[in-house]
Enzyme design. Structure first.
Site, PDB file in Angstrom:
ATOM      1  CB  CYS A 341      54.227  63.047  61.900  1.00  0.00           C
ATOM      2  SG  CYS A 341      53.001  64.355  61.812  1.00  0.00           S
ATOM      3  CG  HIS A 425      56.796  64.521  58.019  1.00  0.00           C
ATOM      4  ND1 HIS A 425      56.552  63.176  58.169  1.00  0.00           N
ATOM      5  CD2 HIS A 425      55.621  65.146  58.276  1.00  0.00           C
ATOM      6  CE1 HIS A 425      55.281  62.998  58.484  1.00  0.00           C
ATOM      7  NE2 HIS A 425      54.690  64.178  58.560  1.00  0.00           N
TER       8      HIS A 425
HETATM    9  N1  LIG Z   1      51.611  63.762  59.091  1.00  0.00           N
HETATM   10  C1  LIG Z   1      51.144  63.084  60.104  1.00  0.00           C
HETATM   11  O1  LIG Z   1      51.626  62.015  60.443  1.00  0.00           O
HETATM   12  C2  LIG Z   1      49.925  63.645  60.781  1.00  0.00           C
HETATM   13  C3  LIG Z   1      49.642  63.022  62.107  1.00  0.00           C
HETATM   14  C4  LIG Z   1      48.217  63.199  62.568  1.00  0.00           C
HETATM   15  N2  LIG Z   1      47.318  62.552  61.654  1.00  0.00           N
HETATM   16  C5  LIG Z   1      47.888  64.664  62.708  1.00  0.00           C
HETATM   17  O2  LIG Z   1      47.234  65.244  61.874  1.00  0.00           O
HETATM   18  O3  LIG Z   1      48.285  65.249  63.684  1.00  0.00           O
END
Ligand SMILES: NC(=O)CC[C@H](N)C(=O)O
Length: 546
Positions: A341, A425
């Site tokens: 992510c 994830h």
């Molecule tokens: N869950 C995350 O790692 C989110 C990644 C990043 N902050 C986004 O919103 O795209």
């Protein structure tokens, strides 16, 4: 209407989440239809329900303990910190805006009481029992007036309250007493008693103290749960882990093959879903540790860059600490790196972000042919697919949209040599895929590590939930707990002076933050149509919160 209980704590981390899960598991084993509930959760460790709603992972874990499908009703408000002073507010599973703590506590939170009690009522109408988890301490005297998660919800539902205290930290008697004595008479009438958690040693030495506590408060202790290692499943507090830059190393079962495999997880700021690596730590012979220094990558066979609520912030942090250079060197040497992510996003070529950091265009580490553009809309999904010839399930929570321009396909992302990246994830929980991935990592790292053929993450998780159920069954007075759940707090509980202090004039609401129209919420704040939510349909970030 179903009965219930509120599990409060003398402090954060007292063990409310696991006690709630343990009570859910005990009840479901007894044939009770039970659901967990937490009105408001502050956490960066979240989960996506089948309907695509984002809730705290702790409530998803408790739902599993109760053997029910998690839903947004079980955690209607989720606050995802973006800094020490502001959070993204997720309401009924959808982001509705970024708010300063001051703006939120200055009236917005209070306006949500109707919404969260509606959710609780809905759960009560379809379950025999609802086990609610509080947040922090119920005796936060500065926040009591606007509270919707501790005594606020207990009062609305007339639920009895069980206060959990962590005796391993010490001060548990003073905490139990003080937590009770700082509540108003009305609140105290619901505080049924206490539960000691994380006790080591001989209970007979503790018992005289519990009798004295009864003498002081007229309230009994419903159980003394022993200290048990490795029960911290789906913890809430990702923020603190990352802010502290804490290093934790997993407890490892001996390897199946000749050598262990070392995994270093970069403890990036605002780390989210750090429990992604739990499935690696569950493998015999895989050592997982959180790191924040470049030299700690030297002996790592795999480096994981995990998710983060601050992708651009994480990039700057990786650069400042020399970790960025170390990652680039590793990639050039063909040594494995996995970005998940936000961690996937930083490995790309460039990031265009007018939403999360509002930093504009920022160079990524350039290890994957990917460009990311942040969108106001949040992707919340439960994708299924395959990788390395094995089925994979995952979940997605991100604003960034990836344009993958090359490499070999890997889930929604790509792979170039030993560098892998995906927004998904939870992929490592898919057992077959995890084993194949670890074989690839071991090969690239030149380790004689062989994954055990039979590790089932799902089975291990179930075993842990069963252990929590056992803890409650074996060390709590479950007959008395059931009477509480069914019949409410006993009548005639004495008032313990002094009670709640009178409110001080000039509380936060009079200094509430001014709206900042420049920073609209991802969904354009369009949630006034949802039941009872109109009052909070404003987007607040004050200057100091940026
Ligand atoms: N869950 C995350 O790692 C989110 C990644 C990043 N902050 C986004 O919103 O795209």
């Amino acid at each position: 209407m179903g009965g219930g209980l509120l599990v409060a704590g003398t402090t954060s981390d007292a063990g409310k989440s696991v006690v709630t899960a343990g009570i859910c598991r005990w009840l479901v084993r007894r044939g009770v239809k039970v659901a967990p509930f937490k009105a408001q959760n502050m956490s960066l460790n979240s989960f996506v329900t089948r309907e695509g709603a984002e809730i705290g992972r702790a409530q998803a874990m408790q739902a599993q303990a109760a053997r029910v499908e998690p839903t947004a009703l079980m955690n209607p408000v989720l606050l995802k910190p973006g800094s020490d002073r502001s959070s993204q507010v997720v309401l009924m599973g959808r982001p509705v805006g970024e708010m300063s703590a001051r703006g939120y506590h200055g009236g917005r939170q209070e306006a949500l009481l109707g919404t969260v009690t509606d959710c609780l009522e809905q759960l009560r109408s379809s379950y025999d029992a609802v086990i609610c988890e509080g947040a922090g301490s119920p005796a936060e005297i500065n926040l009591r007036r606007t509270d919707i998660v501790n005594m606020g919800i207990a009062r609305a539902a007339k639920f009895p309250v069980l206060v959990v205290g962590d005796i391993d930290r010490g001060g548990v008697f003073a905490s139990f007493f003080g937590t009770t004595a700082l509540l108003s008479a009305e609140d105290q009438s619901l505080v049924a008693g206490y539960l000691v958690n994380k006790f080591r040693g001989d209970v007979s030495l503790l018992e005289p103290g519990l009798d004295m506590l009864y003498g002081l408060t007229g309230r009994r202790t419903y159980g003394v749960l022993p200290f048990t290692h490795g029960l911290g499943i789906d913890e809430e507090d990702g923020l603190r882990v990352s802010m502290r830059g804490a290093v934790r190393e997993s407890v490892v079962a001996p390897p199946h093959g000749e050598e262990v495999l070392r995994v270093a997880v970069c403890a990036v700021p605002l780390m989210s879903n750090f429990t992604d690596v739990d499935a690696l730590a569950a493998e015999p012979g895989v050592v997982v540790r959180f790191v924040d220094r470049a030299d700690e990558l030297a002996d790592a066979d795999l480096v994981v860059v995990p998710g983060t609520r601050g992708t651009v912030k994480a990039l700057a942090w990786l650069r400042e600490r020399g970790l960025a250079d170390a990652l680039v060197r590793r990639a050039a040497e063909g040594r494995p790196v996995l970005g998940i992510c936000g961690g996937f996003q930083v490995l790309g070529e460039r990031i265009e972000d007018e939403v999360e950091s509002r930093a504009g265009v920022v160079d990524g580490l350039g290890l994957l042919p990917v460009r990311v553009r942040f969108d106001r809309a949040k992707t919340l999904a439960r994708p299924v697919g395959s990788a390395l010839g094995e089925p994979v399930e995952g979940y997605e929570i991100h604003h960034g949209v990836a344009d993958v321009r090359g490499g070999e396909p890997f889930l929604d992302g790509c792979r170039v040599g030993a560098v892998w990246g995906t927004h998904w994830h939870g992929s490592l929980e898919s057992d077959g895929f995890r084993r194949r991935f670890l074989v690839e990592v071991a090969r690239a790292a030149g380790r004689r590590f062989v994954p055990a053929p039979d590790t089932s993450f799902g089975v291990l998780r179930e075993e842990q939930l069963d252990r929590l159920g056992d803890l409650v069954e074996e060390h709590a007075d479950t007959d008395a707990l059931w009477r509480l759940i069914e019949g409410g707090a006993p009548s005639g509980l004495p008032f313990v002076p002094p009670g709640a202090p009178p409110a001080v004039a000039g509380a936060a609401e009079s200094r509430g933050a001014a709206p900042d129209p420049a920073h609209q919420s991802p969904e354009g704040l369009d949630f006034a149509g949802s039941a009872g939510l109109g009052q909070v349909a404003e987007h607040h970030v004050d200057q100091e919160a940026k």
